[in-house]
Motif scaffolding. Structure first.
Motif, PDB file in Angstrom:
ATOM      1  N   LEU A 181       0.847  -1.188   0.000  1.00  0.00           N
ATOM      2  CA  LEU A 181       0.000   0.000   0.000  1.00  0.00           C
ATOM      3  C   LEU A 181       0.883   1.238   0.000  1.00  0.00           C
ATOM      4  N   ASN A 182       0.454   2.252  -0.765  1.00  0.00           N
ATOM      5  CA  ASN A 182       1.245   3.478  -0.856  1.00  0.00           C
ATOM      6  C   ASN A 182       0.353   4.706  -0.751  1.00  0.00           C
ATOM      7  N   THR A 183       0.908   5.763  -0.192  1.00  0.00           N
ATOM      8  CA  THR A 183       0.155   7.008  -0.040  1.00  0.00           C
ATOM      9  C   THR A 183       0.065   7.782  -1.342  1.00  0.00           C
ATOM     10  N   THR A 184       0.982   7.515  -2.281  1.00  0.00           N
ATOM     11  CA  THR A 184       0.965   8.204  -3.572  1.00  0.00           C
ATOM     12  C   THR A 184       0.058   7.458  -4.544  1.00  0.00           C
ATOM     13  N   TYR A 215     -12.016   3.187   1.058  1.00  0.00           N
ATOM     14  CA  TYR A 215     -11.219   3.999   1.978  1.00  0.00           C
ATOM     15  C   TYR A 215     -10.890   3.157   3.205  1.00  0.00           C
ATOM     16  N   TYR A 216      -9.637   3.229   3.647  1.00  0.00           N
ATOM     17  CA  TYR A 216      -9.191   2.398   4.765  1.00  0.00           C
ATOM     18  C   TYR A 216      -8.386   3.256   5.752  1.00  0.00           C
ATOM     19  N   PRO A 217      -8.343   2.857   7.044  1.00  0.00           N
ATOM     20  CA  PRO A 217      -7.548   3.599   8.025  1.00  0.00           C
ATOM     21  C   PRO A 217      -6.071   3.363   7.773  1.00  0.00           C
ATOM     22  N   GLY A 225      -4.415   8.900   8.930  1.00  0.00           N
ATOM     23  CA  GLY A 225      -5.417   9.439   8.021  1.00  0.00           C
ATOM     24  C   GLY A 225      -6.158   8.351   7.295  1.00  0.00           C
ATOM     25  N   VAL A 226      -6.599   8.674   6.087  1.00  0.00           N
ATOM     26  CA  VAL A 226      -7.429   7.766   5.289  1.00  0.00           C
ATOM     27  C   VAL A 226      -6.709   7.475   3.975  1.00  0.00           C
ATOM     28  N   GLY A 227      -6.523   6.179   3.684  1.00  0.00           N
ATOM     29  CA  GLY A 227      -5.961   5.764   2.421  1.00  0.00           C
ATOM     30  C   GLY A 227      -7.066   5.410   1.441  1.00  0.00           C
ATOM     31  N   ALA A 235      -5.101   0.010  -8.237  1.00  0.00           N
ATOM     32  CA  ALA A 235      -4.250   1.183  -8.008  1.00  0.00           C
ATOM     33  C   ALA A 235      -4.517   1.803  -6.646  1.00  0.00           C
ATOM     34  N   ASN A 236      -3.474   2.456  -6.119  1.00  0.00           N
ATOM     35  CA  ASN A 236      -3.651   3.372  -4.998  1.00  0.00           C
ATOM     36  C   ASN A 236      -4.284   4.651  -5.529  1.00  0.00           C
ATOM     37  N   CYS A 237      -5.185   5.237  -4.768  1.00  0.00           N
ATOM     38  CA  CYS A 237      -5.780   6.505  -5.206  1.00  0.00           C
ATOM     39  C   CYS A 237      -5.585   7.606  -4.172  1.00  0.00           C
ATOM     40  N   GLY A 238      -4.444   7.533  -3.456  1.00  0.00           N
ATOM     41  CA  GLY A 238      -4.069   8.654  -2.610  1.00  0.00           C
ATOM     42  C   GLY A 238      -4.212   8.384  -1.126  1.00  0.00           C
TER      43      GLY A 238
END
Length: 811
Positions: A181-184, A215-217, A225-227, A235-238
């Protein structure tokens, strides 16, 4: 520079001789250009079983594909190629040279949509890492049903995300799993390249406006925050940071799961404060973090990634949280946040104790309902030295007697997790996952409707057919289509369970297909004549219980339109439902099986819903290049199906030149001002003037005219003619001719004037080179010259060109 715009309609009927027709007339190019739209349609022949079909459409010469314009019918898979040999599943932009659409289960007419019946999910070890938490169900665009999960309490760099395809009982394509999992935002990575630490008891929120977005913690470096995950796009969406983890004397090192109320995502940090993200804008809510509603837990400064002990629940539009501080004399507590007021709920000014004493701890916060299904309170089940103890409060914060859920029957030391709430058949139930102590894994079911443990369900449903009963259940996800529960636990086993009996695997199946006929055509309307039928294929109805089979047809809002009968031949009559009144319908068939023999070995029973209408169309747009010589565009599609290779005829559409490809033509009318006739012959020196000298022609005489037509470019002018109403000889002398860009032609003509003076006006009409048939002629601005007599002395010179002479001549 866009040269032209046109519409191409190419209907490829793959089971018969291919036909292609052009639709519409040439369309003038807009100020910034208009791209042509191409349409190819395909339907495969042959009866069931259905056969794969492929339609391929190369981008025509002189054209460029418009990114994002390819649209394929439902059930078809798009592809983009920059060379024609290999195709990508994502849009390749303007470099695309060939597009295609593939349908693996094309029907004889192409005007249908299918969905696989989900096979009974057999228990299998999954790539869950042993700590995958509750499943997240997702129906992919392909129709496959996927169960995703995120490892909990896992380090930031570790891969944590897993996808399993329930339709095939295998890991999803796109592995290897797990992935980080990535924040970007961006495609899922691989290996130990993550930057998200996951929580202890994660809860998830799905975006109602974006299918497949979850959305996940999340705990990131320096914040909680919220991933965001886009399951369909893989894909990661931020990530949205909501609180810093560097605070003192209390730090937000972790958080509970996330829930949603009113379009916002809420969580509770280790500080006990309420966090909030606006789902639509992906940004922190104004004023958040809000005041603490529960005691902090694991909030020591510097204890980054420490785990929040507790969970969240939503009831009556308010957020409830449990918190187990686990420090000294502190006990588990419940708190409440009211989004309507932006503060603690009425009756909840302080957190309420919710455990028998220190040392007890919880993984849950769940809603208690009355027999009518209305929320009446919130509870938490604490792990103790004995059986779990449940404590409850009303929504307004008053003590509430704990319901007889049966959780007290669990063995000493058992852990209880948040339940999956299922309201089916008029029975509102909660299914609790539990394990610990002497329990290797099990499910407790409580019916709120009957205020009693679920009838027909074991007091503790263990799963002996699943990994020998060692499941260590965390939680479940309910699929309303199949009416099965899907479970996951610490043992790393994904399994199915019948919600009525607790048996595994769940021998129920079903499919839900939403059919919108307008989606099969580029125009979107006017192509559907009628719904026809739904049909089950590949399933022997002798292996299903007729008494537990149901069919329901709804509109997109869920309103029931019909509950037709499933025929003994597996068909459902839909002809009584109007396409006009209901342009989109969802057909859901549910069955209880006596065995799973129709599944496996490559067999995939399916539900197909059909309508009567035009063949489906594949749509794309192209833009014509910058070549002014382009006079037409073409499109040819090809395809394959069970009958072999097919090729459409070529559609040719004329191109209307754009503004940058129009000739700039002018016409100048003059009269010879010399008294010597030789000076006024074609090519003579003249002088050629706008008005002959006064008295040159006397009262009567012959006027010598010259008309100069010039094309300043950038393209040739064709079919040029001269318009001279007063002197027909000038039009005749000019005839019809072509002017190349940058050239001129001079036309000479004479007229005997019986009355002077005369103001003679001429113009030229023409077509741009390469104009398609039917293009209207363009005409230059008019140009005038005056033949004067002695009478011109009576008219001021400045009026001779403005109408004074003409007025005098009329007198």
């Amino acid at each position: 520079m866009v040269v032209a715009a046109a519409v191409i309609s190419a209907a490829l009927v793959a089971s018969t001789s291919a036909t292609t027709t052009a639709a519409g007339s040439p369309v003038p190019a807009a100020a910034q250009g208009t791209a042509p739209a191409h349409t190819s349609g395909g339907s495969t022949g042959g009866a069931d079983p259905a056969a794969p079909a492929t339609v391929t459409d190369p981008i025509g010469a002189g054209q460029t594909y418009v990114p994002g314009s390819l649209r394929v019918p439902p059930g078809w898979t798009p592809g983009w190629s920059t060379g024609g040999s290999t195709f990508a599943g994502t849009d390749q932009g303007a470099a695309t040279s060939v597009v295609r659409a593939v349908q693996q289960t094309a029907s004889a007419t192409g005007t249908s949509l299918s969905g696989d019946l989900l096979p009974p999910v057999q228990a299998a070890a999954r790539a869950t890492g042993g700590d995958g938490f509750t499943p997240i169900l997702f129906r992919a665009p392909s129709g496959d049903v996927e169960a995703w999960n995120i490892y909990h309490h896992t380090g930031p760099a570790d891969p944590t995300l897993v996808c399993n395809d329930l339709s095939t009982n295998q890991p999803c394509p796109g592995g290897p799993w797990p992935r980080p999992l990535n924040t970007t935002a961006g495609p899922l990575g691989s290996g130990s390249t993550g930057d998200v630490f996951t929580t202890l008891t994660p809860q998830y929120v799905t975006d109602p406006s974006r299918p497949g977005v979850v959305y996940y913690p999340a705990v990131a470096a320096g914040s909680v925050g919220v991933g965001c995950l886009d399951l369909g796009a893989r894909a990661n969406c931020g990530y949205v940071a909501l609180e810093s983890s560097t605070g003192s004397p209390s730090a937000a090192n972790g958080l509970a799961g996330v829930v949603t109320v009113g379009g916002k995502v809420y969580g509770v940090a280790g500080t006990g404060e309420v966090l909030c993200m606006d789902m639509a804008s992906h940004s922190p809510c104004t004023g958040q973090p809000f005041a603490a509603i529960v005691p902090p837990n694991h909030d020591a400064p510097g204890a980054t990634y420490s785990l929040y002990q507790g969970a969240l629940a939503v009831a009556d539009g308010r957020v409830y949280a449990s918190s187990s501080p686990q420090n000294g004399a502190a006990v588990t507590a419940l708190g409440c946040y009211d989004p309507a007021t932006g503060g603690t709920c009425a009756g909840w000014d302080t957190p309420h104790p919710a455990a028998p004493g220190p040392g007890a701890y919880t993984y849950s916060a769940f809603v208690a309902y009355d027999t009518a299904g209305q929320p009446q309170g919130v509870c938490t089940a604490n792990t103790t030295g004995g059986a779990p103890v449940t404590s409850c409060y009303t929504l307004d914060g008053e003590p509430l007697a704990a319901p007889a859920t049966g959780l007290g029957s669990l063995p000493a030391g058992a852990l209880v997790f948040n339940p999956e709430v299922v309201n089916a058949g008029g029975d509102n139930r909660s299914y609790f996952g539990a394990w610990g102590g002497t329990l290797a894994g099990g499910t407790v079911c409580y019916s709120w409707t009957h205020a009693a443990p679920c009838a027909g369900f074991p007091t503790i449903a263990q799963h002996p057919a699943v990994n020998g009963g060692v499941t260590r259940d965390y939680g479940y996800a309910y699929d309303a289509t199949t009416r099965c529960l899907y479970g996951l636990g610490d043992a790393g086993i994904l399994f199915s369970m019948d919600p009525a009996t607790g048996n595994s695997p769940c021998l129920r199946t079903g499919a839900s297909v939403t059919l919108t006929p307008a989606d099969f055509s580029c125009g979107g309307t006017g192509h559907a004549a009628a719904y026809t039928q739904a049909r089950l294929t590949g399933l022997d109805l002798a292996h299903a219980d007729p008494a537990a089979t149901s069919v329901v047809v709804t509109d997109p809002a869920g309103t029931v339109l019909a509950t037709p009968v499933l025929g003994t031949d597996g068909t459902v009559d839909l002809s009584g439902i109007s396409v006009t009144a209901h342009p989109s319908i969802t057909v859901t068939v549910r069955l209880s099986l006596t065995d799973a023999s129709d599944f496996g070995g490559g067999r995939r029973p399916a539900l197909t819903v059909a309508f009567q209408g035009d063949a489906p169309q594949i749509c794309l747009r192209t833009v014509v290049g910058t070549d002014c010589a382009t006079s037409q565009v073409t499109d040819t599609a090809s395809g394959t199906d069970a009958s072999g290779a097919l090729t459409s005829n070529t559609v040719t559409v004329p191109v209307a030149p754009g503004a940058a490809c129009l000739p700039h033509v002018t016409a100048v009318k003059e009269i010879c001002g010399s008294a010597a006739p030789r000076d006024c012959t074609p090519g003579g020196p003249g002088p050629w003037v706008k008005s002959s000298p006064v008295g040159l022609l006397g009262l009567l005489g012959t006027a010598h005219w010259r008309i100069t037509v010039t094309d300043a470019g950038p393209v040739d002018a064709t079919q040029v003619t001269v318009n001279d109403p007063a002197v027909g000889a000038c039009s005749s002398a000019a005839g019809t001719f072509t002017l190349t860009a940058g050239s001129s032609r001079q036309v000479y003509c004479d007229s005997l004037l019986l009355a002077l003076p005369l103001k003679n006006t001429a113009s030229a009409s023409y077509l741009p080179a390469n104009s398609p048939h039917g293009t209207a002629y363009s005409t230059t601005e008019p140009s005038s010259a005056v033949a004067c007599s002695l009478l011109c002395l009576l008219v001021p010179a400045d009026e001779r060109e403005t109408g004074g002479v003409g007025a005098l001549a009329l007198r």
